[in-house]
Design an enzyme around this catalytic site. Sequence first.
Site, mmCIF file in Angstrom:
data_model
loop_
_atom_site.group_PDB
_atom_site.id
_atom_site.type_symbol
_atom_site.label_atom_id
_atom_site.label_comp_id
_atom_site.label_asym_id
_atom_site.label_seq_id
_atom_site.Cartn_x
_atom_site.Cartn_y
_atom_site.Cartn_z
ATOM 1 N N ASP A 8 0.779 -1.248 0.000
ATOM 2 C CA ASP A 8 0.000 0.000 0.000
ATOM 3 C C ASP A 8 0.812 1.300 0.000
ATOM 4 O O ASP A 8 0.483 2.236 0.757
ATOM 5 C CB ASP A 8 -0.965 0.022 1.206
ATOM 6 N N LYS A 106 -7.223 -4.935 -2.853
ATOM 7 C CA LYS A 106 -8.035 -5.408 -1.720
ATOM 8 C C LYS A 106 -8.950 -4.296 -1.256
ATOM 9 O O LYS A 106 -8.712 -3.119 -1.545
ATOM 10 C CB LYS A 106 -7.113 -5.840 -0.578
ATOM 11 N N CYS A 151 -2.077 -2.459 7.647
ATOM 12 C CA CYS A 151 -1.944 -3.422 6.550
ATOM 13 C C CYS A 151 -0.663 -4.248 6.622
ATOM 14 O O CYS A 151 -0.675 -5.426 6.274
ATOM 15 C CB CYS A 151 -2.111 -2.703 5.226
HETATM 16 C C1 VGL Z 1 -4.827 0.805 5.676
HETATM 17 C C2 VGL Z 1 -6.409 1.696 7.073
HETATM 18 C C3 VGL Z 1 -7.379 1.520 6.120
HETATM 19 C C4 VGL Z 1 -3.393 0.429 5.454
HETATM 20 C C5 VGL Z 1 -5.800 0.622 4.709
HETATM 21 O O1 VGL Z 1 -2.951 0.330 4.285
HETATM 22 O O2 VGL Z 1 -2.668 0.249 6.464
HETATM 23 N N1 VGL Z 1 -5.148 1.333 6.852
HETATM 24 N N2 VGL Z 1 -7.062 0.984 4.939
#
Ligand code: VGL
Length: 206
Positions: A8, A106, A151
């Site tokens: 991410d 995702k 994540c």
């Molecule tokens: C994430 C919160 C919501 C992350 C993704 O990538 O850590 N955190 N969605």
Amino acid sequence: MKALLIVDIQYDFLPGGALEVPQGDVVIPVANRLQDFFELVVATQDWHPPDHASFASNHPGKKAMEEIELDGIPQILWPDHCVQGSAGAAFSKELQMNKVEAIFRKGMEPAIDSYSGFFDNGHKKSTGMGDYLKGRNVDTVYVSGLAGDFCVNYTLNDALMLGFNAVLVEDGTKPIDPPAYEKAMHKLKEQGLESIRSSEIDSPIR
Ligand code: VGL
Ligand code: ZN
């Protein structure tokens, strides 16, 4: 085989983004440098529809960072982030993508959140990343990316649960909440998580 998993590294998790991770940008040069030492590099991408249930904006009267229950599991409500096709959902232009062989998206299911790159938070649906890695004979995953306490944490946890050796790249991640991150990593280390500093890697990892 060992794989590098980049979690991410998207504009919304970087400074100035909708769900910014403090100093999140420091992980980019780390993830870039490490890629040269791995035969296989894969990435995950948070990729939500606008009506995603993790967005506080979809729960009238609720604010970001409040906790609710979603399908029986605790859910932190977030600011709208990583909306499919938006600028914030894009990978940073500073992130090297040439060596990334596969991208696992995702969080597409409106009613379910998905922190881990392997499964949704209720472990009901797989992204296919575990099977992909096993199909490539991967036994060990090195993980770098954002956010350390969400994540990255959930991805490491599922990697161990699926039987992979998991290695945290300590300087390759940054958390939203540092004490929560420390606690989570401590717990994962008891379950077999290893950790290294990226400077310890200076030759090809096989
Ligand atoms: C994430 C919160 C919501 C992350 C993704 O990538 O850590 N955190 N969605
Ligand atoms: Zn998300």
